[in-house]
Write a protein that holds these residues in place. Structure first.
Motif, short mmCIF file in Angstrom:
data_model
loop_
_atom_site.label_atom_id
_atom_site.label_comp_id
_atom_site.label_asym_id
_atom_site.label_seq_id
_atom_site.Cartn_x
_atom_site.Cartn_y
_atom_site.Cartn_z
N ALA A 286 -2.02 13.45 8.71
CA ALA A 286 -2.42 12.05 8.63
C ALA A 286 -2.77 11.65 7.20
O ALA A 286 -2.41 10.58 6.73
CB ALA A 286 -3.61 11.79 9.56
N VAL A 287 -3.48 12.55 6.50
CA VAL A 287 -3.83 12.28 5.10
C VAL A 287 -2.57 12.17 4.25
O VAL A 287 -2.45 11.29 3.38
CB VAL A 287 -4.77 13.38 4.56
N ALA A 288 -1.59 13.05 4.51
CA ALA A 288 -0.34 13.02 3.74
C ALA A 288 0.39 11.69 3.93
O ALA A 288 1.01 11.17 2.99
CB ALA A 288 0.56 14.19 4.17
N PHE A 289 0.33 11.13 5.15
CA PHE A 289 0.96 9.83 5.39
C PHE A 289 0.16 8.68 4.79
O PHE A 289 0.72 7.66 4.40
CB PHE A 289 1.14 9.62 6.90
N LEU A 290 -1.16 8.84 4.73
CA LEU A 290 -2.01 7.76 4.24
C LEU A 290 -2.02 7.65 2.72
O LEU A 290 -2.24 6.57 2.18
CB LEU A 290 -3.44 7.95 4.75
N VAL A 291 -1.80 8.75 2.02
CA VAL A 291 -1.87 8.74 0.56
C VAL A 291 -0.92 7.71 -0.06
O VAL A 291 -1.34 6.91 -0.92
CB VAL A 291 -1.62 10.15 -0.01
N PRO A 292 0.37 7.66 0.32
CA PRO A 292 1.24 6.64 -0.26
C PRO A 292 0.78 5.21 0.05
O PRO A 292 0.91 4.31 -0.80
CB PRO A 292 2.61 6.93 0.37
N LEU A 293 0.25 5.00 1.26
CA LEU A 293 -0.22 3.67 1.62
C LEU A 293 -1.43 3.26 0.79
O LEU A 293 -1.54 2.11 0.35
CB LEU A 293 -0.56 3.62 3.11
N VAL A 294 -2.34 4.22 0.56
CA VAL A 294 -3.51 3.94 -0.27
C VAL A 294 -3.07 3.62 -1.70
O VAL A 294 -3.57 2.69 -2.34
CB VAL A 294 -4.49 5.12 -0.25
N GLY A 295 -2.11 4.39 -2.20
CA GLY A 295 -1.59 4.13 -3.54
C GLY A 295 -0.93 2.77 -3.65
O GLY A 295 -1.12 2.05 -4.64
N LEU A 296 -0.16 2.40 -2.63
CA LEU A 296 0.49 1.09 -2.61
C LEU A 296 -0.54 -0.04 -2.67
O LEU A 296 -0.42 -0.97 -3.51
CB LEU A 296 1.34 0.96 -1.35
N LEU A 297 -1.53 0.03 -1.80
CA LEU A 297 -2.55 -1.01 -1.76
C LEU A 297 -3.38 -1.02 -3.03
O LEU A 297 -3.73 -2.08 -3.56
CB LEU A 297 -3.44 -0.81 -0.53
N ASN A 298 -3.67 0.16 -3.55
CA ASN A 298 -4.52 0.27 -4.73
C ASN A 298 -3.85 -0.34 -5.96
O ASN A 298 -4.46 -1.10 -6.72
CB ASN A 298 -4.85 1.74 -4.99
N VAL A 299 -2.57 -0.02 -6.18
CA VAL A 299 -1.85 -0.57 -7.34
C VAL A 299 -1.72 -2.08 -7.24
O VAL A 299 -1.77 -2.80 -8.24
CB VAL A 299 -0.47 0.10 -7.47
N SER A 300 -1.55 -2.59 -6.01
CA SER A 300 -1.41 -4.03 -5.84
C SER A 300 -2.67 -4.80 -6.20
O SER A 300 -2.63 -6.01 -6.43
CB SER A 300 -1.01 -4.35 -4.39
N LEU A 301 -3.81 -4.10 -6.27
CA LEU A 301 -5.09 -4.74 -6.57
C LEU A 301 -5.51 -4.54 -8.03
O LEU A 301 -6.59 -4.97 -8.42
CB LEU A 301 -6.18 -4.20 -5.65
N LYS A 302 -4.67 -3.86 -8.81
CA LYS A 302 -5.03 -3.58 -10.20
C LYS A 302 -4.52 -4.67 -11.13
O LYS A 302 -3.47 -5.29 -10.86
CB LYS A 302 -4.44 -2.23 -10.63
N PRO A 303 -5.20 -4.91 -12.26
CA PRO A 303 -4.65 -5.80 -13.29
C PRO A 303 -3.34 -5.23 -13.82
O PRO A 303 -3.12 -4.02 -13.82
CB PRO A 303 -5.74 -5.80 -14.37
N GLN A 304 -2.45 -6.11 -14.27
CA GLN A 304 -1.13 -5.66 -14.69
C GLN A 304 -1.18 -4.79 -15.94
O GLN A 304 -0.25 -4.02 -16.19
CB GLN A 304 -0.23 -6.88 -14.94
N ASP A 305 -2.23 -4.90 -16.73
CA ASP A 305 -2.33 -4.08 -17.93
C ASP A 305 -3.10 -2.79 -17.70
O ASP A 305 -3.42 -2.07 -18.65
CB ASP A 305 -2.98 -4.87 -19.07
N SER A 306 -3.40 -2.47 -16.45
CA SER A 306 -4.17 -1.26 -16.15
C SER A 306 -3.33 -0.01 -16.43
O SER A 306 -2.13 0.03 -16.09
CB SER A 306 -4.62 -1.27 -14.69
#
Length: 274
Positions: free
Chosen positions: A20-40
C-alpha cells in the motif's frame, strides 16, 4: 473458534502495508509537487511549505481545462453509452443461440482483441478525413467505440451464459418478443457486468491521449490529457502545472471509479466462470 494469529499472518499484513505504501508514494509525490511554487528546487517527496494553489489556477486558465474537461466528459459519456448498447445487444444472441454460426461469430468478434490498433491507423484517419470528421468529437467517439466493442462483448457474453433462462422463458410466455424481453428482463440483470464495462471503458477513454491528439489536432477541440501535454516542451517542462492539471483531471474519473468499484469484481467473477 478464533483463528490463531501466527507469524505468517503478521508477514502477510506487513507485506500488504508495504504494498500500500508503494502505491501511495507516487500519489503523494504527485499531490506534493502540485502544491509547490514553480521555482522550488526541493525533491518530489519533500513536503511543500507553505503549500500554494497557484498552480491549479494557472493550469486551469492556461490549458483551458474547463473546456477540455467538458470535451472529455462528452467523449467518455457518449462512448460508454454506445458501447453498452451495442455490446450488450450483440452479446445477447451470441450467448443464447447455440448454433455453430453463433460460436464462430463470437470468436470473430473477440478476435478484434488480437489486432493491434496501429494496423488500422492510416485507413481510419483517411476515412475520418473523407467523412469530414477530423477535428470533431465524433471522430474520437467512433474510434473509441470500435476499439472497445470486442472486450465488452466478451464480458457481456460470458456473463449472460451464466444467467438462467427462467426469467426470459416466463417473459416469452407472457407475450414479450426477444427485444422487449432483453430490455425489460435481461438487461436489468446485467447490472454487475455493466458496472464493470462502464468503469473499465470510462477509465481507458478518459485517459486516452493518442487518439484525441491525432484526430482533434489543429482544432479548437481538445481533451484533458492533450491539454495538460501543452505544458511539456522540448527544453522546459512545467512540472508543478503538469501535476496540478493531472490532479484536476483525475478527480472526476476517481469519483466514478469509487462509485462503481463494487461492481467490478462481481462482473468479472460472473464473466469468467464460463
Amino acid at each position: 473458534m478464533h483463528a490463531r494469529y501466527t507469524w505468517r499472518t503478521l508477514a502477510r499484513e506487513v507485506s500488504l502495508i508495504l504494498l500500500a505504501v508503494a502505491f501511495l508514494v507516487p500519489l503523494v509525490g504527485l499531490l506534493n509537487v502540485s502544491l509547490k511554487p514553480q521555482d522550488s528546487q526541493s525533491g518530489a517527496l519533500a513536503f511543500a511549505f507553505p503549500p500554494t494553489l497557484d498552480n491549479y489556477v494557472q493550469a486551469w486558465n492556461q490549458a483551458s481545462l474547463g473546456a477540455a474537461l467538458a470535451n472529455s466528459f462528452l467523449i467518455t459519456g457518449v462512448s460508454v453509452v454506445l458501447i453498452i448498447g451495442f455490446a450488450s445487444m450483440a452479446a445477447y444472441p451470441l450467448a443464447r443461440v447455440t448454433r455453430g454460426w453463433s460460436r464462430y461469430t463470437f470468436y470473430f468478434v473477440i478476435g478484434g482483441l488480437l489486432v493491434p490498433g496501429q494496423l488500422a491507423l492510416l485507413p481510419l484517419y483517411a476515412t475520418m478525413r473523407d467523412l469530414d470528421l477530423l477535428g470533431s468529437l465524433w471522430s474520437v467517439i467512433l474510434i473509441n467505440v470500435g476499439q472497445q466493442i470486442p472486450f465488452s462483448v466478451f464480458l457481456y457474453t460470458m456473463f449472460l451464459r451464466e444467467l438462467p433462462l427462467d426469467y426470459e422463458e416466463a417473459a416469452l410466455l407472457d407475450g414479450c418478443g426477444p427485444l422487449r424481453s432483453f430490455v425489460s428482463v435481461v438487461f436489468p440483470l446485467l447490472r454487475p457486468v455493466t458496472g464493470t464495462v462502464v468503469i473499465l471503458n470510462a477509465v481507458g477513454i478518459w485517459n486516452e491521449f493518442f487518439t484525441p491528439l491525432l484526430y482533434l489536432g489543429g482544432s479548437d477541440n481538445t481533451t484533458a490529457p492533450v491539454a495538460i501535454y501543452g505544458f511539456v516542451s522540448q527544453y522546459v517542462s512545467q512540472w508543478p502545472l503538469i501535476f496540478a492539471g493531472l490532479v484536476i483531471s483525475v478527480i472526476p474519473i476517481l469519483v466514478v471509479y469509487f462509485a462503481l468499484q463494487k461492481h467490478i469484481i462481481k462482473g468479472f467473477a460472473g464473466g469468467l466462470k464460463g
